[in-house]
Design a protein around this motif. Sequence first.
Motif, PDB file in Angstrom:
ATOM      1  N   ASN A  53      27.219 -82.445  -2.606  1.00  0.00           N
ATOM      2  CA  ASN A  53      28.202 -81.476  -2.250  1.00  0.00           C
ATOM      3  C   ASN A  53      29.625 -81.507  -2.339  1.00  0.00           C
ATOM      4  O   ASN A  53      29.653 -82.345  -1.843  1.00  0.00           O
ATOM      5  N   VAL A  79      20.828 -82.686  -4.977  1.00  0.00           N
ATOM      6  CA  VAL A  79      22.165 -82.745  -4.905  1.00  0.00           C
ATOM      7  C   VAL A  79      22.012 -83.102  -2.601  1.00  0.00           C
ATOM      8  O   VAL A  79      21.868 -82.211  -2.007  1.00  0.00           O
ATOM      9  N   GLN A 104      23.321 -89.607   2.369  1.00  0.00           N
ATOM     10  CA  GLN A 104      22.027 -89.295   2.669  1.00  0.00           C
ATOM     11  C   GLN A 104      21.741 -89.812   0.379  1.00  0.00           C
ATOM     12  O   GLN A 104      20.178 -90.165   0.390  1.00  0.00           O
ATOM     13  N   TYR A 153      13.511 -81.276  -1.866  1.00  0.00           N
ATOM     14  CA  TYR A 153      14.918 -80.373  -2.013  1.00  0.00           C
ATOM     15  C   TYR A 153      14.434 -79.222  -2.897  1.00  0.00           C
ATOM     16  O   TYR A 153      15.054 -78.939  -3.833  1.00  0.00           O
ATOM     17  N   THR A 200      18.606 -79.845   6.381  1.00  0.00           N
ATOM     18  CA  THR A 200      19.086 -81.025   5.457  1.00  0.00           C
ATOM     19  C   THR A 200      18.907 -81.713   4.975  1.00  0.00           C
ATOM     20  O   THR A 200      19.237 -81.640   3.046  1.00  0.00           O
ATOM     21  N   LEU A 201      17.874 -82.527   5.840  1.00  0.00           N
ATOM     22  CA  LEU A 201      16.963 -83.637   4.824  1.00  0.00           C
ATOM     23  C   LEU A 201      16.535 -82.991   3.452  1.00  0.00           C
ATOM     24  O   LEU A 201      16.253 -84.280   2.560  1.00  0.00           O
ATOM     25  N   VAL A 202      15.471 -82.936   3.958  1.00  0.00           N
ATOM     26  CA  VAL A 202      14.279 -81.964   2.952  1.00  0.00           C
ATOM     27  C   VAL A 202      15.270 -80.919   1.637  1.00  0.00           C
ATOM     28  O   VAL A 202      14.282 -81.346   0.215  1.00  0.00           O
ATOM     29  N   GLY A 245      18.058 -80.911   1.287  1.00  0.00           N
ATOM     30  CA  GLY A 245      19.417 -80.908   0.235  1.00  0.00           C
ATOM     31  C   GLY A 245      20.695 -79.878   0.375  1.00  0.00           C
ATOM     32  O   GLY A 245      20.355 -79.938   0.832  1.00  0.00           O
ATOM     33  N   GLY A 246      21.385 -80.801  -0.649  1.00  0.00           N
ATOM     34  CA  GLY A 246      22.422 -80.346  -0.411  1.00  0.00           C
ATOM     35  C   GLY A 246      23.042 -78.873  -0.495  1.00  0.00           C
ATOM     36  O   GLY A 246      23.984 -78.221  -0.550  1.00  0.00           O
ATOM     37  N   GLN A 247      21.795 -78.667  -1.776  1.00  0.00           N
ATOM     38  CA  GLN A 247      22.765 -77.203  -2.553  1.00  0.00           C
ATOM     39  C   GLN A 247      21.970 -76.337  -2.472  1.00  0.00           C
ATOM     40  O   GLN A 247      21.404 -74.826  -2.598  1.00  0.00           O
ATOM     41  N   MET A 248      20.413 -76.020  -1.008  1.00  0.00           N
ATOM     42  CA  MET A 248      19.822 -75.362  -0.069  1.00  0.00           C
ATOM     43  C   MET A 248      20.584 -74.585   1.011  1.00  0.00           C
ATOM     44  O   MET A 248      21.278 -75.378   1.829  1.00  0.00           O
ATOM     45  N   LEU A 249      21.122 -73.679   0.758  1.00  0.00           N
ATOM     46  CA  LEU A 249      21.921 -73.327   2.339  1.00  0.00           C
ATOM     47  C   LEU A 249      21.168 -72.192   2.578  1.00  0.00           C
ATOM     48  O   LEU A 249      20.799 -71.104   2.448  1.00  0.00           O
ATOM     49  N   MET A 293      23.015 -74.525   7.618  1.00  0.00           N
ATOM     50  CA  MET A 293      24.705 -75.133   7.129  1.00  0.00           C
ATOM     51  C   MET A 293      25.651 -74.669   6.449  1.00  0.00           C
ATOM     52  O   MET A 293      26.438 -75.170   6.921  1.00  0.00           O
ATOM     53  N   TYR A 294      25.274 -73.651   6.319  1.00  0.00           N
ATOM     54  CA  TYR A 294      27.076 -72.900   6.124  1.00  0.00           C
ATOM     55  C   TYR A 294      27.429 -73.277   7.044  1.00  0.00           C
ATOM     56  O   TYR A 294      29.149 -73.083   7.024  1.00  0.00           O
ATOM     57  N   TYR A 353      27.931 -74.877   9.441  1.00  0.00           N
ATOM     58  CA  TYR A 353      28.437 -76.069   9.692  1.00  0.00           C
ATOM     59  C   TYR A 353      29.461 -76.481   8.609  1.00  0.00           C
ATOM     60  O   TYR A 353      31.108 -77.113   8.991  1.00  0.00           O
TER      61      TYR A 353
END
Lengths: 348, 290
Positions: free
Chosen positions: A167, A208, A214, B154, B232-234, B236-240, B244-245, B247
Amino acid sequence: MNLTRRSLMTSALTLGAMQLFPGMSEAQAKRIVFATFTGSWEEAHRDVLVPAYRKATNGAEIVLDPMLSVDQIAKVTAARSNPPIDVMLHDPGPALVAIANDLTEPYPVDKSAYYKDLIAEAQEPNGPAGFFQVVGLTYNPDKIKTPPSSWQDLWKPEYKGKVGITNLNSTLGTGFLVEIARMNGGSEANIEPGFKALESLKPSLSAVAANPGQLATLFQQGQIDISPGNFNAIQIMKARGVAVEFVAPKEKAIAFKTTFHIVKNTQAKDLAFALIEAAISPEVQGKLMEAPYLVVPTNTKVKISGEVAKTLAKDHADMKNKFVFQDWKKINEQRSAWIERFNREIKV
Amino acid sequence: MAATPTTQNLPTVTAYELKLAWPLGAFFIVFFLAPLVLLFIVSLYTDTTMTHFGLTQYAKFLLDPFSLKVLGATLWLGVEVTALCLLLGFPLAYVYLRVPGWAQSVLILIVLLPLLTSVVVRTFAWIVILGRQGIINTALLELGLIDSPLRLLYTEGGVIVALAQVQMPLMVLPLITALTRIDPNLADASAALGAGAWRTFWKVTLPLTLPGVIAGCLLTYAAALSAFITQTLVGGGQMLFMPMYLYQQASTLNNWPFAAAISFIFLVAVFAVITVFNMLGKISQGYANA
């Protein structure tokens, strides 16, 4: 009870005073704190840069305090008048934030012996670039027999469900978005084609990642077979036996200037200067270019050889043909809006 | 503090208790309350350079459907994880009481084992399990049940399962404590009066374990919501989710006022959910006692 409270107050005051006047405990040994990056960067700087600095300063003390750019900015901002860091290391985005927030000292270019030898793109008066980080395509050679050659290959149907990206929290993710925008007629100022391209990449995406680190895990687990990736991060994975290769796409690999900055109000400006001089000297950069570090040099006096010459650019003139340097000033202006949009639109 | 015992009055027991709480109280004031106040002040700035005061950050969050959706998704994630923990944890705690002593030691060791390893390690194990070439996918492929690997990592399901495992001890331990405290004669009495096993469970065992259930649920819920690493690790970067928001705003964008406002809204929202939950618990306890 009173006695306890009094002695408690005394110790609290002492502790507080030590915080307020760190000079009391540190005056004896003048030393600098260099905030490098974590992992292999710290290793490379400890092994090569620190000995060179010690030699140049007759054994002056130095502490490596590895942390992310954002943490460096946070720490220096919190204690502007007496910063806990003397030399910062930044990716292009955070570097501009640090400069804009008046956290850096201009580099004494006139006094520098090596500044004029740096490749033009690395000559930053607010802090010269000590090395480049290069982003291209990474792939699993066990699964992908013909090496990819273009960013466009990520959209190939045979990689459906096997593509990884990160991301926009990272420099890598943001830089990648700009490049795919450029590939589709956009630019730093016109990101729309980039988001359109990401939208069409969705069916291919397997992951992603929340950060570039990662991606390494994902390759290792076979979760992804191809992704944008950092040249130096790939070397570490390769060294650990992960089946992964790096290739520079024909659209030019993305090069991020990684800049060294003297922190404003540092108590040891001379030593900070000495460290950065060492970092941009051909001796240090030449050594850092060799295996296992493979750090891309910015000093044109360094003759490029080895893996860097083979995979990236054969000399500094070649770098101009092979690398694209993005306009991070433009990017920073809009990054928060891009992140917001990415949050909203990219759901896999 | 001022009310020290005089010569006429003997010191009461409660006076000692208050004094003993001072060190921890002071610790909380300095290291928890003070930073929280600072955070609140930061959230009141309207701009990232922190020069003007105003409520714009709160307005920005509360009037933005997307931000509210992230908040809702996070609170709901906590509910799902807590429900799964309860569903899996209750039978485990129930079994624990009905096995011989040596088996109890083994069970408690298994329950505690996850607490002895770091969350990062436990979460990485889930990446290995859920990945395309992970244990589940390999097993299903070898058995011929699927043709191509399923997408497990993810996904929200993956996050829920991983979080439930990681937080399981927080649910099981209070449940075991609550179940141990029930007099076994009560179940016998219920059976002697003609109730079946299910009826005994619903009418006797469950109501009496409610305090344990509530404690376990609160702990699991709070831990699941704030589990930045596992999310975050499980995920991923697209699940907000909210952590995470937060951070992203604080670290990547250096937007401290908005990040501080997000934290405060999150804090209040979690407090609200927990209060509602506590009230539900009290109501049902009243019902059980009636």
